[in-house]
Design an enzyme around this catalytic site. Structure first.
Site, PDB file in Angstrom:
ATOM      1  CB  CYS B  86      -0.948  -0.149   1.252  1.00  0.00           C
ATOM      2  SG  CYS B  86      -2.296   1.035   1.170  1.00  0.00           S
ATOM      3  CG  HIS B 203      -3.563  -3.444   3.471  1.00  0.00           C
ATOM      4  ND1 HIS B 203      -2.449  -2.868   4.153  1.00  0.00           N
ATOM      5  CD2 HIS B 203      -4.013  -2.606   2.888  1.00  0.00           C
ATOM      6  CE1 HIS B 203      -2.679  -1.448   3.960  1.00  0.00           C
ATOM      7  NE2 HIS B 203      -3.673  -1.400   3.022  1.00  0.00           N
ATOM      8  CD  GLU B 205      -1.079  -5.148   6.234  1.00  0.00           C
ATOM      9  OE1 GLU B 205      -0.601  -5.864   5.221  1.00  0.00           O
ATOM     10  OE2 GLU B 205      -1.460  -4.082   6.162  1.00  0.00           O
TER      11      GLU B 205
END
Lengths: 83, 230
Positions: B86, B203, B205
């Site tokens: 990002c 993302h 994560e």
């Protein structure tokens, strides 16, 4: 002292959805004959440099290193003398 | 294997990355403030998502000049692994570590949603354990994720197998509806010529535990874990 007005716009050929949206709004207001609309940004800089050529060189360098991204943006600027 | 997670003023994904890498996967992971001047002792650096320095001027434009960045560039040039997600991807592009740039989404909307990604190349250590054509699911959350590069750069990236992920439909098709931001050629992630620097808008994560609906984000680090344990 010089004041620089830097204008940064997306390069021609790169989709500018904000410009397109503004253009359709203007068209809906009755402004016909609008071929294109691009939205960019303006940055005003006041420089303490007294020499015009040196001031221009400084602004050029600022644009190249930080203010504009050469991958996607074009820049131009005007200099105006200020007391 | 030791991860350094860069933290800029305005980063927001650094704690999620630390949690996934350390608590979930068992790596060593440490946060690195952007004013650090060295990044020694790490095997992989993460540039997390967020709005570094407020994204003023352009996303990543100011962060690219943070004091830590010269060390990040040297780390990458020596072959160290770097992953930017990002805002981290935007910073890597601004820093010239990755080609291209990320523009305002074509919809002009901030998009926070799940997307499907097609693995296009396994030529990076992050995707080495995946299969070409494999579909991953993870979220995006950005307003400026429309990937752009000039025609020559795009041709080079395609020719060299450096487009790593494309946004796709659940079945892998590149339908226009599956492109959440108007990226050229559906590009969601690219790598550098050497393959050690990867940037992607999604993302990983936020998709690394079943509780969050997808564990596919972990897949980017499973191969590294296998090698570390190997």
């Amino acid at each position: 002292m010089w004041q620089a007005q830097v204008v940064i716009t997306l390069k021609q050929g790169i989709l500018d959805p904000q410009g397109d949206t503004v253009r359709s709004a203007l068209t809906s207001l009755g402004f016909d004959g609008l071929a294109d609309c691009r939205v960019g940004k303006v940055i005003l800089l006041r420089l303490t440099e007294s020499d015009r050529a040196k001031a221009a060189a400084q602004v050029e360098e600022m644009c190249r290193r930080l203010l504009a991204n050469p991958v996607i943006e074009d820049f131009r600027f005007d200099l105006e003398e200020r007391p | 294997m030791r991860f350094g997670i860069l933290v800029f003023p305005g980063s927001w994904s650094h704690q999620d990355f630390r949690h996934v890498l350390a608590d979930v996967m068992g790596f060593e992971a440490e946060e690195v403030w952007h004013k650090a001047t060295g990044v020694t002792g790490f095997d992989c650096l993460i540039l997390p998502g967020g709005f570094a320095h407020g994204d003023y001027l352009r996303a990543g434009a100011i962060a690219r000049f943070s004091p830590v960045m010269p060390a990040v560039v040297r780390f990458a040039e020596r072959g160290g692994l770097v992953l930017g997600s990002c805002n981290g991807f935007q910073i890597l592009c601004e820093a010239g570590l990755l080609p291209g740039a990320l523009l305002r989404n074509a919809s002009l909307q901030y998009r926070c949603q799940g997307v499907h990604l097609r693995v296009e190349s396994t030529a990076t250590p992050f995707t080495a354990g995946l299969a070409p054509g494999q579909i991953l699911r993870m979220p995006i959350s950005h307003g400026e994720g429309r990937y752009h590069a000039d025609r020559e750069t795009l041709a080079r990236l395609n020719g060299e197998g450096r487009i790593i992920f494309r946004y796709c439909a659940p079945d892998g098709a590149l339908s226009p509806d599956a492109n959440p931001n108007g990226s050229l050629e559906h590009i969601a992630g690219v790598c550098n010529a050497r393959g050690n620097v990867l940037g992607l808008m999604p993302h990983p994560e936020r998709a690394a535990e079943s509780l969050l609906g997808s564990e596919d984000g972990r897949l980017l680090f499973e191969e590294l874990l296998a090698r570390a344990l190997g």
